[in-house]
Enzyme design. Structure first.
Site, PDB file in Angstrom:
ATOM      1  N   ASP A 245       0.866  -1.165   0.000  1.00 10.12           N
ATOM      2  CA  ASP A 245       0.000   0.000   0.000  1.00 10.12           C
ATOM      3  C   ASP A 245       0.910   1.225   0.000  1.00 10.12           C
ATOM      4  O   ASP A 245       2.098   1.145   0.293  1.00 10.12           O
ATOM      5  CB  ASP A 245      -0.956  -0.011   1.200  1.00 10.12           C
TER       6      ASP A 245
HETATM    7  C1  BGC Z   1      -5.107   3.132  -0.085  1.00 12.26           C
HETATM    8  C2  BGC Z   1      -5.122   2.147  -1.216  1.00 12.26           C
HETATM    9  C3  BGC Z   1      -4.818   2.838  -2.518  1.00 12.26           C
HETATM   10  C4  BGC Z   1      -3.500   3.572  -2.384  1.00 12.26           C
HETATM   11  C5  BGC Z   1      -3.079   4.302  -3.640  1.00 12.26           C
HETATM   12  C6  BGC Z   1      -3.863   3.984  -0.073  1.00 12.26           C
HETATM   13  O1  BGC Z   1      -3.965   4.995   0.867  1.00 12.26           O
HETATM   14  O2  BGC Z   1      -5.221   2.439   1.133  1.00 12.26           O
HETATM   15  O3  BGC Z   1      -6.372   1.500  -1.291  1.00 12.26           O
HETATM   16  O4  BGC Z   1      -4.795   1.914  -3.556  1.00 12.26           O
HETATM   17  O5  BGC Z   1      -3.616   4.525  -1.346  1.00 12.26           O
HETATM   18  O6  BGC Z   1      -3.950   5.308  -3.923  1.00 12.26           O
END
Ligand code: BGC
Length: 689
Positions: A245
């Site tokens: 993530d």
């Molecule tokens: C989220 C993810 C997302 C990523 C990129 C994170 O803060 O938890 O679900 O894919 O950001 O945007």
């Protein structure tokens, strides 16, 4: 040897030759995203999601570009007028796997038309508690249902040769504490409650998995060898790659040893640190080789597969996809109460449309799942267009109870649109690198876990003052999860859960209100009568224990009746169920039940199958969902819902033996329209291994 082959074995051979020819720096370079901060801070004015991001992979030697990434899951998150579907929780309420597959195809087509190779659109974290801020991004509280819906989205998306990401592995279901919380969970609970849906999407061929921010049993998920290696890669045989993530997902180069293949969005650790770790012997070079094999394997498989169509920008936000968004909104809205007021007459009625959300574009979270469609039909706009001059329509969107009451008093029916927006629930991003967080104090506090499971005082006042006029009241609730309704539900003649219904939500709502289509959505979670019936939740928790029970399994265990059962939803027609039957054919159990639409209009019913574990030797939920079928029937029509189970529907995880175990006891089979209105099959299921 470069072959251009799509054959998996030949691709592996090609990688056997390629990988040893690359130097360490070249290899490690594939293991992280690049240039995110450069664009974000200097070019994009701190706007997130305004471009596709380089998310790792790529190899010049074989002409492979890095992965081109954007988010989902309610549409492709790029600023090109992409189709905005109802949020995943709404689609979960449709229980329509075929439609979810078609939505996956539409997202895949738009992703390809915009040059993406990786779409992070399959959010399947289990809804343990309704306060979770990102409830709307997942499908519901039940692992079986989550897995089926997620697998359909994977299959649809990947049919267009764009990789889908399943996220966030694992146990990611508290938003505000997501960067720190340690979820303590037994091996059995992990296997039976928090992982089955991930296994299901991996079995469906999902190319990538995103590790969660939180910790599981003392290890951050990107560093969790047990999750990433023992279970995902070794036991489940996952052939794809794991990426982290974003921004705060990785804590050191040792994550590679634990099974993380790509760090996103930048090489904070999977750059010089990882090169050093390999040179100093802390990390084996074989770990790097394995990671890039996984990445390149998927890149080659997807980039060489024949496309089912030619993609063009005109596919993005096209009429066919808007139509699908409308279909999804129609199938997802859940009629929770109807004292004969719905459907509304098409002619002659005087209708008031009221509430702050009635004419607001309210599509859901403004975090990573935000989508900017070419247009959005609000509830008021949809109703106005639908009734044209046939109905006397008045509206007030100030939210003022007195004004609303005045208009309601002059009307036959008042339609109130109430609920939440992205300020009340959604992704929460604290800190200096906060994506999209601007200096506006209010904006900085948007999202996160819900502070209350109830409607705001302002909404409740509005309902009360309109109901006091004696005019019929239809309450339409917007939101991404369960809402406690006890203090006002009695005042409403009808209640409709309309979620964040996507760009065609207003059109769909009007068609449901006026009976062009019968409501068919069913809640993908249970709503208790009392918040004390929910599991413990703390949005600021440093650690928390997740047990076997939540949602309907917890209510069953505690013997309390829900306000609204899991799987519940009303219709404008009536369905009669026959007696369920069981037939064993070899290693499979066939459960069948006859369903008749005995009402006056066409409608759809979601027939649900649960296995009962009352005879279990060990502690188990009273029952678990093991199948569902959405059947659309014309008035008077009859059909058979058929379910096929194998032994895995009955097994539990034995921690001592570290394997799945089947008890030699009779299992009850229950079929019905929701978790609290089930008929038991007269023949129990007895399975001999
Ligand atoms: C989220 C993810 C997302 C990523 C990129 C994170 O803060 O938890 O679900 O894919 O950001 O945007």
């Amino acid at each position: 040897m470069k072959t251009n082959s799509t054959d998996h074995a030949l691709i592996e051979k090609e990688l056997d030759d390629l990988i040893p020819s690359l130097n360490l720096k070249e290899k490690v370079a594939m293991m992280s995203g690049k240039d995110f901060y450069k664009y974000y801070f200097t070019v994009d004015n701190r706007q997130f999601g305004v471009r596709a991001y380089n998310a790792g992979g790529g190899c010049e030697q074989i002409d492979l570009a890095p992965l081109s990434y954007a988010d989902g899951p309610r549409g492709v998150r790029l600023p090109n007028g992409t189709t905005c579907f109802p949020v995943s929780m709404a689609r979960g309420a449709s229980w329509d796997v075929d439609m979810e597959r078609r939505i996956g195809v539409a997202m895949g087509v738009e992703a390809r038309a915009l040059g993406l190779t990786l779409l992070s659109n399959v959010c399947i974290n289990l809804l343990r508690h309704p306060a979770w801020g990102r409830s709307q991004e997942t499908y519901g509280e039940d692992p079986h249902h989550l897995g089926e819906m997620g697998a359909a989205l994977v299959e649809g998306t990947q049919s267009q040769n764009v990789m889908a990401t399943a996220k966030h592995l694992a146990a990611n279901s508290i938003e505000n504490a997501r960067f720190k919380v340690d979820v303590k969970v037994s091996e059995r609970v992990l296997r039976e409650v928090y992982l089955p849906h991930f296994k299901r999407v991996v079995d469906a061929g999902c190319a990538t998995v995103m590790s969660a921010y939180n910790q599981v049993n003392g290890h951050y998920c990107a560093h969790n060898e047990h999750l990433l290696r023992d279970i995902l890669k070794d036991e489940w045989g996952f052939e794809g790659f794991v990426h982290s993530d974003w921004v705060k997902g990785v804590y050191g180069a040792d994550a590679a040893e634990s099974g993380l293949d790509i760090e996103n969005p930048e090489p904070t650790f999977f750059g010089e640190d990882l090169v050093y770790a390999v040179k100093s012997g802390e990390t084996k070079e074989a770990v790097v080789d394995e990671a890039i094999r996984r990445i390149l394997r998927m890149q080659l498989r997807f980039s060489r597969a024949a496309d089912p169509q030619i993609y063009s920008e005109s596919d993005v936000g096209c009429a066919a996809h808007a139509d699908l968004a409308r279909e999804a909104a129609e199938k997802s809205m859940v009629l929770l109460k109807n004292e004969g007021v719905l459907p509304l007459a098409r002619n002659g009625a005087r209708i008031a449309v009221l509430g702050k959300l009635a004419d607001k574009v309210n599509l859901g979270d403004h975090g990573s799942s935000n989508v900017t469609p070419p247009y959005a039909v609000t509830p008021l706009a949809g109703i106005e267009k639908h009734v044209a001059e046939h109905v006397e329509l008045q509206s007030d969107t100030s939210g003022d109870p007195a004004t609303a009451a005045t208009l309601a008093a002059k009307s036959d029916v008042a339609i109130l649109v109430v609920g939440y927006t992205y300020f009340d629930e959604g992704e929460f991003i604290p800190g200096d690198v906060a994506l999209e967080q601007d200096d506006d104090e209010e904006e900085a506090h948007r999202g996160g876990d819900r502070n209350s499971l109830r409607l705001s005082d302002a909404d409740v006042d509005l309902i009360r003052s309109v109901a006091a006029t004696g005019t019929k009241v239809i309450v339409c609730v917007m939101g991404g999860g369960a809402v406690m309704m006890d203090e006002w539900a009695d005042l409403a003649d009808a209640i409709l859960m309309i979620w964040y219904p996507g760009m065609e939500g207003g059109t769909a709502l009007a068609r449901i209100l006026f009976g062009d289509v019968s409501p068919s959505g069913k809640l993908p979670f249970s709503v208790p009568t009392d918040e004390n019936h929910l599991p413990y939740f703390d949005k600021h928790a440093d650690d928390i224990t997740y047990g076997m029970y939540h949602g309907y399994t917890l209510l069953d265990r505690d013997g309390v009746t829900p306000a609204l059962p899991f799987g519940f939803g009303l219709s404008y027609t009536r369905f009669d169920y026959g007696e369920p039957t069981l037939e064993m054919v070899g290693e499979l159990a066939y459960i069948r039940v006859e369903l008749k639409n005995s009402g006056a209009v066409t409608g759809a019913e979601v027939v649900q199958l649960y296995v009962g574990f009352q005879n279990s030797i060990i502690d188990r939920p009273e029952k678990l969902l093991r199948g569902f079928k959405r059947l659309e029937l014309a008035a008077g029509e009859t059909a058979i819902a058929e379910f096929i189970l194998d032994r895995t529907a009955l097994t539990h995880y034995n921690e001592e033996a570290e394997c799945w175990h089947l008890d030699d006891v009779p299992f009850d089979l229950f079929v019905g329209p929701c978790s609290d209105a089930l008929t038991c099959c007269s023949t129990p299921l007895v399975w001999k291994d």
